[in-house]
Write a protein that holds these residues in place. Sequence first.
Motif, PDB file in Angstrom:
ATOM      1  N   LEU A  78       0.932  -1.183   0.030  1.00  0.00           N
ATOM      2  CA  LEU A  78       0.132   0.015   0.072  1.00  0.00           C
ATOM      3  C   LEU A  78       0.899   1.302  -0.040  1.00  0.00           C
ATOM      4  O   LEU A  78       0.686   2.185  -0.823  1.00  0.00           O
ATOM      5  N   GLY A  81       2.167   2.271  -3.247  1.00  0.00           N
ATOM      6  CA  GLY A  81       1.006   2.754  -4.213  1.00  0.00           C
ATOM      7  C   GLY A  81       0.590   1.509  -4.898  1.00  0.00           C
ATOM      8  O   GLY A  81      -0.102   1.791  -5.931  1.00  0.00           O
ATOM      9  N   VAL A  82       0.508   0.268  -4.260  1.00  0.00           N
ATOM     10  CA  VAL A  82      -0.145  -0.801  -5.262  1.00  0.00           C
ATOM     11  C   VAL A  82      -1.648  -0.699  -5.081  1.00  0.00           C
ATOM     12  O   VAL A  82      -1.896  -0.491  -3.694  1.00  0.00           O
ATOM     13  N   ASP A  83      -2.537  -0.593  -5.699  1.00  0.00           N
ATOM     14  CA  ASP A  83      -3.767  -0.472  -5.879  1.00  0.00           C
ATOM     15  C   ASP A  83      -4.395  -1.760  -5.066  1.00  0.00           C
ATOM     16  O   ASP A  83      -4.650  -2.514  -5.862  1.00  0.00           O
ATOM     17  N   LEU A  84      -4.910  -1.448  -3.915  1.00  0.00           N
ATOM     18  CA  LEU A  84      -5.499  -2.949  -3.405  1.00  0.00           C
ATOM     19  C   LEU A  84      -6.633  -2.450  -2.229  1.00  0.00           C
ATOM     20  O   LEU A  84      -6.634  -1.366  -1.910  1.00  0.00           O
ATOM     21  N   GLU A  85      -7.501  -3.531  -1.965  1.00  0.00           N
ATOM     22  CA  GLU A  85      -8.561  -3.411  -0.998  1.00  0.00           C
ATOM     23  C   GLU A  85      -8.443  -4.637  -0.118  1.00  0.00           C
ATOM     24  O   GLU A  85      -7.915  -5.606  -0.459  1.00  0.00           O
ATOM     25  N   ILE A  94      -6.105  -7.394  -5.160  1.00  0.00           N
ATOM     26  CA  ILE A  94      -5.316  -6.483  -5.869  1.00  0.00           C
ATOM     27  C   ILE A  94      -5.962  -6.097  -6.978  1.00  0.00           C
ATOM     28  O   ILE A  94      -6.377  -6.827  -7.791  1.00  0.00           O
ATOM     29  N   LYS A  95      -5.945  -4.747  -7.571  1.00  0.00           N
ATOM     30  CA  LYS A  95      -6.634  -4.235  -8.695  1.00  0.00           C
ATOM     31  C   LYS A  95      -6.074  -4.694  -9.879  1.00  0.00           C
ATOM     32  O   LYS A  95      -6.555  -5.212 -10.577  1.00  0.00           O
ATOM     33  N   ASN A  96      -4.735  -4.534 -10.102  1.00  0.00           N
ATOM     34  CA  ASN A  96      -4.195  -4.900 -11.225  1.00  0.00           C
ATOM     35  C   ASN A  96      -2.856  -6.063 -10.862  1.00  0.00           C
ATOM     36  O   ASN A  96      -1.655  -5.831 -10.895  1.00  0.00           O
ATOM     37  N   ASP A 103       5.800  -5.517 -14.899  1.00  0.00           N
ATOM     38  CA  ASP A 103       4.953  -5.147 -13.801  1.00  0.00           C
ATOM     39  C   ASP A 103       6.076  -5.492 -12.632  1.00  0.00           C
ATOM     40  O   ASP A 103       6.002  -4.307 -11.756  1.00  0.00           O
ATOM     41  N   ASP A 115       6.330   6.951   3.146  1.00  0.00           N
ATOM     42  CA  ASP A 115       5.211   6.019   2.707  1.00  0.00           C
ATOM     43  C   ASP A 115       4.182   5.505   3.665  1.00  0.00           C
ATOM     44  O   ASP A 115       2.872   5.440   3.305  1.00  0.00           O
TER      45      ASP A 115
END
Length: 340
Positions: A78, A81-85, A94-96, A103, A115
């Motif tokens: 997080l 900047g990894v896009d996750l929920e 993980i979104k992507n 990657d 961060d």
Amino acid sequence: MNSAFLDACFSKKTSHTPVWYMRQAGRYLPEYRKIKETHKILEIIRAPELAAKVSLQPVDVLGVDAAILFADIMVPLLGIGVDLEIVENIGPVIKNPFTSITDIKKLRNLEPTNDIPYLLETISILKEELRNKVPLIGFSAAPFTLASYLIEGKPTRDFIKTKSLMYSNKEAWDLLMGKLSDLIIIYLKSQIESGVQAIQLFDSWVGALSETDYIQYVLPFTKRIFENLNNSSVPLIHFGTNTAGLLTSFASVPCNVISIDWRISIQKAWKEIGYKKAIQGNLDPVLLLSDFSTIKRHVDEIFESLPTRDGYIFNLGHGVLPTTPVKNLIKLTEYVHSKY
Ligand code: CP3
């Protein structure tokens, strides 16, 4: 600080058997559920006062011998900047998810003060609150477990995508595992500098591998992490589940404590690990849904089978389940304390 938990980590004599529980801060506690009514887990983690409060709840309610920092294994990702929920009843999504070496190449290292300032702040608050009480455990996931979430995109049973990358593209695998290891080293060092007094590395899913694959694809990286932390004065705990088949290799890293699940007896595991290391575990968390006489019988069995030597920390084989009655954990803690 006088701490049975820290002493046991270093295989020193203790006045009682120390006990704490993985996932001791969480949904089985009404105090936690109350906060969850208005805050998502990542909001709690990003709010130091709240996160500290949640870490302290089990210390006050259960009387455990250590607190664990309230965070999640996805926090360093997080941070970069990894896009996750974190989805209720599922886990990290993980979104992507990673699909190529491109990657992996984009993955940058962590700069803790920029961060994840909130996490370092939570540690400072806890350090103050826990003074003269119990030590604070910091943690991270190990590279295999983090890699599996990045590649699969969500929790998995069979690790097909993760293992496929591992077997088919050693260059990409080594790059990913190397980058994650560097990130974990920085992450854990920042926790130690901020004041955590022990570290647990969670390689929750590594039991999905055979021992030869573990040695080839994972061990060099985990070893590097422990070697880099080994000169700090805090004890290091290595946790995994389903590790019975690879225990000798799993335990070969330079750490102080090996934490095992319920699938192998402590007696057998300790013999394989070697008595120079302390051991942590290993009651099946499902037992805590039973009546106390059943729980007690299983705890008695653990203590009867323990070789009489120093360096035992009572814990579950994995995390506390959300449906666990609080009173069972209170009674269990008391019972373990009385067992020494
Ligand atoms: O009390 C503690 O142990 C400290 C807090 C902690 C959490 N996650 C908070 C949390 C710790 C140590 C973790 C580590 C973690 N997170 C691991 C390694 C330990 C293990 O269980 O093997 C893993 C694999 C994760 C990933 C993750 N996060 C999962 C699988 C889940 C469960 C999803 C669900 O809802 O069942 C989460 C969410 C999570 N992390 C919760 C908590 C208290 C529950 C959800 C919530 O409260 O919103």
